[in-house]
Enzyme design. Structure first.
Site, PDB file in Angstrom:
ATOM      1  N   ARG A   1       1.030  13.750   3.537  1.00  0.00           N
ATOM      2  CA  ARG A   1       0.647  12.874   2.424  1.00  0.00           C
ATOM      3  C   ARG A   1       1.563  13.214   1.252  1.00  0.00           C
ATOM      4  O   ARG A   1       1.219  13.986   0.365  1.00  0.00           O
ATOM      5  CB  ARG A   1      -0.820  13.077   2.067  1.00  0.00           C
ATOM      6  CG  ARG A   1      -1.784  12.779   3.201  1.00  0.00           C
ATOM      7  CD  ARG A   1      -1.843  11.316   3.600  1.00  0.00           C
ATOM      8  NE  ARG A   1      -2.498  10.469   2.626  1.00  0.00           N
ATOM      9  CZ  ARG A   1      -3.811  10.317   2.515  1.00  0.00           C
ATOM     10  NH1 ARG A   1      -4.597  11.025   3.295  1.00  0.00           N
ATOM     11  NH2 ARG A   1      -4.341   9.515   1.615  1.00  0.00           N
TER      12      ARG A   1
ATOM     13  N   LYS B   1     -15.877   5.132  -2.806  1.00  0.00           N
ATOM     14  CA  LYS B   1     -15.241   6.451  -2.953  1.00  0.00           C
ATOM     15  C   LYS B   1     -13.885   6.303  -3.631  1.00  0.00           C
ATOM     16  O   LYS B   1     -13.563   7.035  -4.563  1.00  0.00           O
ATOM     17  CB  LYS B   1     -15.040   7.081  -1.575  1.00  0.00           C
ATOM     18  CG  LYS B   1     -14.148   8.311  -1.567  1.00  0.00           C
ATOM     19  CD  LYS B   1     -14.008   8.938  -0.195  1.00  0.00           C
ATOM     20  CE  LYS B   1     -12.964   8.291   0.649  1.00  0.00           C
ATOM     21  NZ  LYS B   1     -11.567   8.653   0.300  1.00  0.00           N
ATOM     22  N   ASN B   2     -13.107   5.303  -3.179  1.00  0.00           N
ATOM     23  CA  ASN B   2     -11.732   5.198  -3.658  1.00  0.00           C
ATOM     24  C   ASN B   2     -11.625   4.559  -5.026  1.00  0.00           C
ATOM     25  O   ASN B   2     -10.525   4.410  -5.558  1.00  0.00           O
ATOM     26  CB  ASN B   2     -10.868   4.457  -2.628  1.00  0.00           C
ATOM     27  CG  ASN B   2     -10.727   5.274  -1.357  1.00  0.00           C
ATOM     28  OD1 ASN B   2     -11.097   6.464  -1.320  1.00  0.00           O
ATOM     29  ND2 ASN B   2     -10.237   4.657  -0.299  1.00  0.00           N
TER      30      ASN B   2
ATOM     31  N   ASP C   1      -7.701   1.528   6.274  1.00  0.00           N
ATOM     32  CA  ASP C   1      -8.964   2.265   6.408  1.00  0.00           C
ATOM     33  C   ASP C   1      -9.953   1.555   7.318  1.00  0.00           C
ATOM     34  O   ASP C   1     -10.923   2.168   7.761  1.00  0.00           O
ATOM     35  CB  ASP C   1      -9.611   2.477   5.030  1.00  0.00           C
ATOM     36  CG  ASP C   1      -8.763   3.366   4.145  1.00  0.00           C
ATOM     37  OD1 ASP C   1      -9.023   3.401   2.930  1.00  0.00           O
ATOM     38  OD2 ASP C   1      -7.832   4.009   4.661  1.00  0.00           O
TER      39      ASP C   1
ATOM     40  N   ARG D   1     -17.546  12.887   3.881  1.00  0.00           N
ATOM     41  CA  ARG D   1     -16.588  12.735   2.775  1.00  0.00           C
ATOM     42  C   ARG D   1     -16.643  11.327   2.189  1.00  0.00           C
ATOM     43  O   ARG D   1     -16.381  11.135   1.005  1.00  0.00           O
ATOM     44  CB  ARG D   1     -15.162  13.004   3.283  1.00  0.00           C
ATOM     45  CG  ARG D   1     -14.799  14.451   3.481  1.00  0.00           C
ATOM     46  CD  ARG D   1     -13.298  14.564   3.732  1.00  0.00           C
ATOM     47  NE  ARG D   1     -12.569  13.794   2.749  1.00  0.00           N
ATOM     48  CZ  ARG D   1     -11.507  13.027   3.054  1.00  0.00           C
ATOM     49  NH1 ARG D   1     -11.083  12.937   4.305  1.00  0.00           N
ATOM     50  NH2 ARG D   1     -10.884  12.346   2.114  1.00  0.00           N
TER      51      ARG D   1
ATOM     52  N   CYS E   1      -3.287  15.938   5.464  1.00  0.00           N
ATOM     53  CA  CYS E   1      -4.662  15.682   5.907  1.00  0.00           C
ATOM     54  C   CYS E   1      -4.560  15.187   7.352  1.00  0.00           C
ATOM     55  O   CYS E   1      -3.509  15.132   7.955  1.00  0.00           O
ATOM     56  CB  CYS E   1      -5.329  14.653   5.004  1.00  0.00           C
ATOM     57  SG  CYS E   1      -4.732  13.003   5.299  1.00  0.00           S
TER      58      CYS E   1
HETATM   59  C1  EPZ Z   1      -5.411   5.634  -0.866  1.00  0.00           C
HETATM   60  O1  EPZ Z   1      -4.700   6.803  -0.465  1.00  0.00           O
HETATM   61  C2  EPZ Z   1      -6.804   5.783  -0.275  1.00  0.00           C
HETATM   62  N1  EPZ Z   1      -7.442   6.982  -0.800  1.00  0.00           N
HETATM   63  C3  EPZ Z   1      -6.708   5.879   1.251  1.00  0.00           C
HETATM   64  O2  EPZ Z   1      -8.042   5.908   1.755  1.00  0.00           O
HETATM   65  C4  EPZ Z   1      -6.012   4.625   1.780  1.00  0.00           C
HETATM   66  O3  EPZ Z   1      -5.852   4.740   3.176  1.00  0.00           O
HETATM   67  C5  EPZ Z   1      -4.646   4.468   1.111  1.00  0.00           C
HETATM   68  O4  EPZ Z   1      -4.799   4.449  -0.334  1.00  0.00           O
HETATM   69  C6  EPZ Z   1      -3.945   3.173   1.518  1.00  0.00           C
HETATM   70  O5  EPZ Z   1      -4.749   2.077   1.192  1.00  0.00           O
HETATM   71  C7  EPZ Z   1      -7.950   6.959  -2.064  1.00  0.00           C
HETATM   72  O6  EPZ Z   1      -7.870   5.963  -2.766  1.00  0.00           O
HETATM   73  C8  EPZ Z   1      -8.619   8.200  -2.542  1.00  0.00           C
HETATM   74  P1  EPZ Z   1      -0.958   5.505  -0.739  1.00  0.00           P
HETATM   75  P2  EPZ Z   1      -3.248   7.133  -1.127  1.00  0.00           P
HETATM   76  O7  EPZ Z   1      -0.325   6.360  -1.761  1.00  0.00           O
HETATM   77  O8  EPZ Z   1      -3.248   6.740  -2.548  1.00  0.00           O
HETATM   78  C9  EPZ Z   1       3.129   6.803   1.222  1.00  0.00           C
HETATM   79  C10 EPZ Z   1      -9.855   6.751   3.001  1.00  0.00           C
HETATM   80  O9  EPZ Z   1     -10.090   6.828   4.219  1.00  0.00           O
HETATM   81  N2  EPZ Z   1       3.363   7.592  -0.004  1.00  0.00           N
HETATM   82  O10 EPZ Z   1      -1.212   4.065  -1.055  1.00  0.00           O
HETATM   83  O11 EPZ Z   1      -2.916   8.538  -0.785  1.00  0.00           O
HETATM   84  C11 EPZ Z   1       2.013   7.384   2.077  1.00  0.00           C
HETATM   85  O12 EPZ Z   1       2.511   8.404   2.915  1.00  0.00           O
HETATM   86  C12 EPZ Z   1      -8.479   7.095   2.468  1.00  0.00           C
HETATM   87  O13 EPZ Z   1     -10.697   6.395   2.138  1.00  0.00           O
HETATM   88  C13 EPZ Z   1       4.605   8.204  -0.182  1.00  0.00           C
HETATM   89  O14 EPZ Z   1       5.502   8.113   0.659  1.00  0.00           O
HETATM   90  O15 EPZ Z   1      -2.343   6.155  -0.277  1.00  0.00           O
HETATM   91  C14 EPZ Z   1       1.536   6.181   2.851  1.00  0.00           C
HETATM   92  O16 EPZ Z   1       2.378   5.990   3.968  1.00  0.00           O
HETATM   93  C15 EPZ Z   1      -7.521   7.507   3.585  1.00  0.00           C
HETATM   94  N3  EPZ Z   1       4.805   8.923  -1.317  1.00  0.00           N
HETATM   95  C16 EPZ Z   1       1.754   5.008   1.878  1.00  0.00           C
HETATM   96  O17 EPZ Z   1       2.628   5.505   0.854  1.00  0.00           O
HETATM   97  C17 EPZ Z   1       3.850   9.071  -2.280  1.00  0.00           C
HETATM   98  O18 EPZ Z   1       4.089   9.723  -3.318  1.00  0.00           O
HETATM   99  C18 EPZ Z   1       0.489   4.517   1.203  1.00  0.00           C
HETATM  100  O19 EPZ Z   1      -0.112   5.638   0.616  1.00  0.00           O
HETATM  101  C19 EPZ Z   1       2.591   8.454  -2.071  1.00  0.00           C
HETATM  102  C20 EPZ Z   1       2.373   7.713  -0.922  1.00  0.00           C
END
Ligand code: EPZ
Length: 418
Positions: free
Chosen positions: A121, A22-23, A305, A397, A116
């Site tokens: 997020r 998915k990711n 995850d 999902r 979410c």
């Molecule tokens: C990706 O989400 C994945 N989703 C998530 O999988 C996964 O948990 C996550 O990466 C971490 O590995 C997809 O790829 C579609 P991040 P993403 O930006 O990109 C903070 C699942 O179950 N952050 O790496 O949204 C954020 O709050 C899903 O498949 C900011 O502060 O994750 C978090 O604490 C859930 N500002 C950390 O960074 C931003 O602009 C990591 O988030 C962006 C993120």
């Protein structure tokens, strides 16, 4: 509304090819906006998040066809640069369309993707990256971006997966090269790089903290096969640990699961792996052992995850396991449901202490997020009696037919209308 009836106590036996990630497919679908000809994607999982991404592509003017696990996107007619609030809210990662829209149209009008179940997020890193490439960004009643991106340096404050992907996609359309510093290193970033380069882009460095992108890319159409889903694999292995038995998974690189496999090995399971498969054996007569602290971290650390499924697998064990969830504020919503099944877990903020119990028992439980739902199914397979699992829309999902996958491994699972 449907529910899953899961009868525990049957060891899992068999082999399964893990479906597409998915990711990985979500950013790759967004990247199709950068192609000038049709793109054929294979090994695409049939998930509600994928359906949401396809409706966004259609809304932007692309022709989209889906046949089983193959999706064809023809972006020739793409002309839109706005995504409705409803569509942005339909899928958390809809923000991934920001970069390709700016690269192709020089303009993008979106709304906040909405929080979410895992907590807020934020997208500040996405917007900072876009600004660093010279685009104007206004956050007045939505997100409004103007201007063709220039090349340059993008310094990410955190190795955010989504912000790294958005920066890569925006940089494809920039004049001149872009360097992304403190980039996320997840395997899905590597899959996106491979996809882009298969269409004629020149992206280097995925898997490391520094990624370079040659700009001005007029990408061709092409064909690509999406990588296997390492988190689906982690969930299925967690089910095998919970239920006992012997499961072999193909279509996933064991190195992408090394931290999860290490935990299961420490807990007393046998793990064998090769370049394209993982096999796990767990003898139910030998109790699992708790393992030292499991701290989630950006790749190559322990994947956030996989936290819920692994916790479910270790809930019935001898000894304690301490989890520290460093990535999200609210990623223990499966804990009260595991407690209803007899687990002994205490949470304090981002820390969860699991005191192993001898065995869980069936209960009526509800999934409140995607990976928590996978975790509850894994726990139910090792529990005594029957579990009724609701909230399946969360599971759909990210898991293509979870009940069918488990049935193929011998599990006593069925989905019925409630
Ligand atoms: C990706 O989400 C994945 N989703 C998530 O999988 C996964 O948990 C996550 O990466 C971490 O590995 C997809 O790829 C579609 P991040 P993403 O930006 O990109 C903070 C699942 O179950 N952050 O790496 O949204 C954020 O709050 C899903 O498949 C900011 O502060 O994750 C978090 O604490 C859930 N500002 C950390 O960074 C931003 O602009 C990591 O988030 C962006 C993120």
């Amino acid at each position: 509304m449907s529910v899953m009836y899961i009868r525990g106590g049957t060891p899992l036996e068999g082999e399964l090819a893990v479906h597409g990630a998915k990711n990985s497919v979500l950013p790759i679908l967004a990247a199709c906006l950068l192609a000038r000809g049709p793109v054929v994607l294979r090994n695409c999982p049939r998930l509600t998040d994928v359906t949401a991404a396809l409706s966004i592509l259609r809304r932007l003017g692309c022709r989209v066809e889906q046949a089983g696990n193959t999706i064809t996107v023809d972006p020739a007619g793409a002309s839109g640069c706005s995504i409705s609030e409803e569509q942005m809210r339909s899928m958390r990662s809809s923000i991934i369309f920001l970069g390709p829209l700016l690269a192709r149209m020089g303009e993008a009008h979106l709304t906040y993707p909405g929080g979410c179940e895992l907590g807020p997020r934020p997208i500040d890193l996405h917007l900072a990256a876009i600004r660093a490439m010279g685009c104007e960004v206004s956050e007045d009643r939505g997100i409004h971006c103007q201007g063709r991106p220039r090349g340059g340096e993008v310094q990410l404050a955190l190795p955010s997966v989504g912000a790294t992907e958005n920066a890569m996609l925006c940089a494809i359309g920039a004049q001149g090269p872009t360097t992304i510093v403190n980039a996320a290193r997840e395997p899905e970033i590597g899959d996106l790089q491979s996809f882009l380069n298969s269409l004629g882009a020149r992206v280097r460095g995925a898997g490391s903290s520094t990624i370079t992108v040659e700009g001005g890319g007029k990408l061709s159409g092409g064909e690509y096969t999406v990588m296997g889903d390492r988190i689906v694999a982690a969930t299925l292995l967690s089910a095998a640990v919970s239920a006992g038995g012997r499961v072999r998974l193909s279509g996933v690189d064991w190195r992408h699961l090394a931290t999860v496999l290490s935990v299961f090995h420490q807990a007393g399971c046998r793990v064998e792996s090769g370049p394209d498969h993982v096999e796990l054996i767990r003898d139910r007569d030998a109790p699992l052992k708790g393992v030292p602290t499991i701290r989630t971290a950006p790749y190559p650390g322990f994947p956030t995850d996989a936290q819920a499924p692994v916790m479910a697998a270790l809930a019935a064990s001898q000894g304690c396991t301490l989890f520290v969830e460093t990535m999200f504020d609210s990623r223990y919503r499966h804990v009260p449901e595991l407690i209803r099944m007899g687990a002994d877990i205490t949470t304090e903020g981002r820390v969860a202490l699991v005191r192993g119990v001898e065995e869980l028992h069936g209960a009526r439980v509800e999934a409140s997020d995607l990976r928590g739902g996978g975790a509850l199914a894994a726990a139910a397979l090792g529990a005594e009696g029957t579990t009724v699992l609701s909230g399946l829309h969360h599971i759909d999902r990210g898991y293509e037919g979870l009940e069918e996958m488990l049935q193929r491994l011998g599990a006593n699972v069925e989905r019925r209308e409630a």
